[in-house]
Design an enzyme around this catalytic site. Structure first.
Site, PDB file in Angstrom:
ATOM      1  N   SER A  65       0.824  -1.212   0.000  1.00  0.00           N
ATOM      2  CA  SER A  65       0.000   0.000   0.000  1.00  0.00           C
ATOM      3  C   SER A  65       0.860   1.264   0.000  1.00  0.00           C
ATOM      4  O   SER A  65       2.004   1.260   0.442  1.00  0.00           O
ATOM      5  CB  SER A  65      -0.919   0.013   1.214  1.00  0.00           C
ATOM      6  OG  SER A  65      -1.747  -1.124   1.209  1.00  0.00           O
TER       7      SER A  65
HETATM    8  N1  SAH Z   1      -0.689  -4.662   3.774  1.00  0.00           N
HETATM    9  C1  SAH Z   1      -0.177  -5.245   2.562  1.00  0.00           C
HETATM   10  C2  SAH Z   1      -1.232  -5.132   1.495  1.00  0.00           C
HETATM   11  C3  SAH Z   1      -1.123  -6.140   0.477  1.00  0.00           C
HETATM   12  S1  SAH Z   1      -2.412  -6.088  -0.735  1.00  0.00           S
HETATM   13  C4  SAH Z   1       1.079  -4.499   2.147  1.00  0.00           C
HETATM   14  O1  SAH Z   1       1.112  -3.279   2.303  1.00  0.00           O
HETATM   15  O2  SAH Z   1       1.991  -5.134   1.614  1.00  0.00           O
HETATM   16  C5  SAH Z   1      -3.670  -7.070   0.014  1.00  0.00           C
HETATM   17  C6  SAH Z   1      -3.288  -8.448   0.428  1.00  0.00           C
HETATM   18  O3  SAH Z   1      -4.466  -9.117   0.871  1.00  0.00           O
HETATM   19  C7  SAH Z   1      -2.709  -9.307  -0.692  1.00  0.00           C
HETATM   20  O4  SAH Z   1      -1.483  -9.823  -0.294  1.00  0.00           O
HETATM   21  C8  SAH Z   1      -3.764 -10.402  -0.883  1.00  0.00           C
HETATM   22  O5  SAH Z   1      -3.215 -11.637  -1.277  1.00  0.00           O
HETATM   23  C9  SAH Z   1      -4.384 -10.466   0.501  1.00  0.00           C
HETATM   24  N2  SAH Z   1      -5.731 -11.055   0.523  1.00  0.00           N
HETATM   25  C10 SAH Z   1      -6.723 -10.929  -0.377  1.00  0.00           C
HETATM   26  N3  SAH Z   1      -7.805 -11.605   0.029  1.00  0.00           N
HETATM   27  C11 SAH Z   1      -7.481 -12.183   1.212  1.00  0.00           C
HETATM   28  C12 SAH Z   1      -8.198 -13.015   2.122  1.00  0.00           C
HETATM   29  N4  SAH Z   1      -9.458 -13.399   1.899  1.00  0.00           N
HETATM   30  N5  SAH Z   1      -7.568 -13.424   3.225  1.00  0.00           N
HETATM   31  C13 SAH Z   1      -6.295 -13.047   3.482  1.00  0.00           C
HETATM   32  N6  SAH Z   1      -5.569 -12.259   2.661  1.00  0.00           N
HETATM   33  C14 SAH Z   1      -6.165 -11.830   1.538  1.00  0.00           C
END
Ligand code: SAH
Length: 229
Positions: A65
């Site tokens: 993010s």
């Molecule tokens: N906070 C992270 C954001 C990553 S993007 C950062 O800044 O790096 C969102 C993340 O949510 C992705 O890695 C995706 O794989 C995960 N995600 C999507 N759906 C999900 C679910 N149902 N349960 C757990 N993780 C999930």
């Protein structure tokens, strides 16, 4: 600081130009955003632009993010150091590190296994010993360790998952992007007061979708169906 970090000029600049200017003021949040080495959470050429004012690809169609959004969501939880926090969407693990600095214990759930494994290795190497990792569907939360003082969801949900509302402690705070993942979502702050949930929409944002395991499985079944009978 729980992690051991060198002074980080790029992170100082990031806080000054992208975060302070937009009104994030919690000194504890600013301090950790200046310290945690964001470039370690992306790879290859992306390390050069790791402190830019935008999200960056981390592979598997996912992104780390934007720094401002990380600081805004973290500030919304008003962490004081005693909290048990649930994070959904470990991704790169950057937000996880920020939470681990500011809370007592973090439980983080990621649905893409290689991302979960990679983040775990990195965060352990950085010295964090207050993070528990799980690979699975975070829309179900992590019941075993509930209730949580705070919940942070970093993927967009069409509505607030019931399991997460249930696993939020009384007086607890949840921050979650709510809306259609193909469009803009509202970053939403939920405060639980007994069996009531106070809901405030804070700002427009854009996140990758919260994948629902059941739907993902159906997709798999469809993909793997025999092509002829
Ligand atoms: N906070 C992270 C954001 C990553 S993007 C950062 O800044 O790096 C969102 C993340 O949510 C992705 O890695 C995706 O794989 C995960 N995600 C999507 N759906 C999900 C679910 N149902 N349960 C757990 N993780 C999930």
């Amino acid at each position: 600081m729980k992690g051991k970090f060198l002074k980080n000029e790029r992170a100082h600049m990031m806080v000054k130009s992208q975060i302070l200017t937009r009104g994030v003021t919690d000194p504890r949040v600013l301090e950790v955003m200046r310290a945690v080495p964001r470039h370690l959470f992306v790879s290859g050429k992306n390390r050069d632009v790791a402190y830019g004012d935008y999200p960056i690809s981390i592979g598997h169609d996912q992104t780390i993010s934007q720094p401002y959004i990380v600081s805004y969501m973290t500030q919304a939880l008003a962490l004081r150091g005693t909290e048990k926090v649930l994070e959904i969407g470990t991704g790169s693990g950057y937000q996880t590190a920020i939470l681990a600095e500011l809370a007592r214990q973090v439980y983080t759930v990621e649905i893409v296994e290689p991302l979960s494994v990679y983040a775990r290795r990195l965060l352990e190497a950085l010295g964090y010993d207050n993070i528990a990792f799980r690979c699975g569907d975070g829309s179900e939360g992590w019941d075993e360790f509930a209730p949580y003082d705070c919940i942070m969801v970093t993927a967009a949900a069409p509505s607030i998952p019931v399991a997460l509302k249930r696993q939020l402690a009384d007086n607890g705070i949840m921050v979650i992007p709510v809306g259609d993942y193909r469009q803009y979502q509202e970053l939403t702050v939920v405060r639980r007061l007994g069996n009531k949930y106070q809901i405030e929409e804070k700002l427009g944002c854009r996140f990758v979708p919260l994948v629902q395991a059941e739907k993902a499985k159906e997709g798999e079944r469809w993909k793997n169906r025999p092509s002829s009978r």
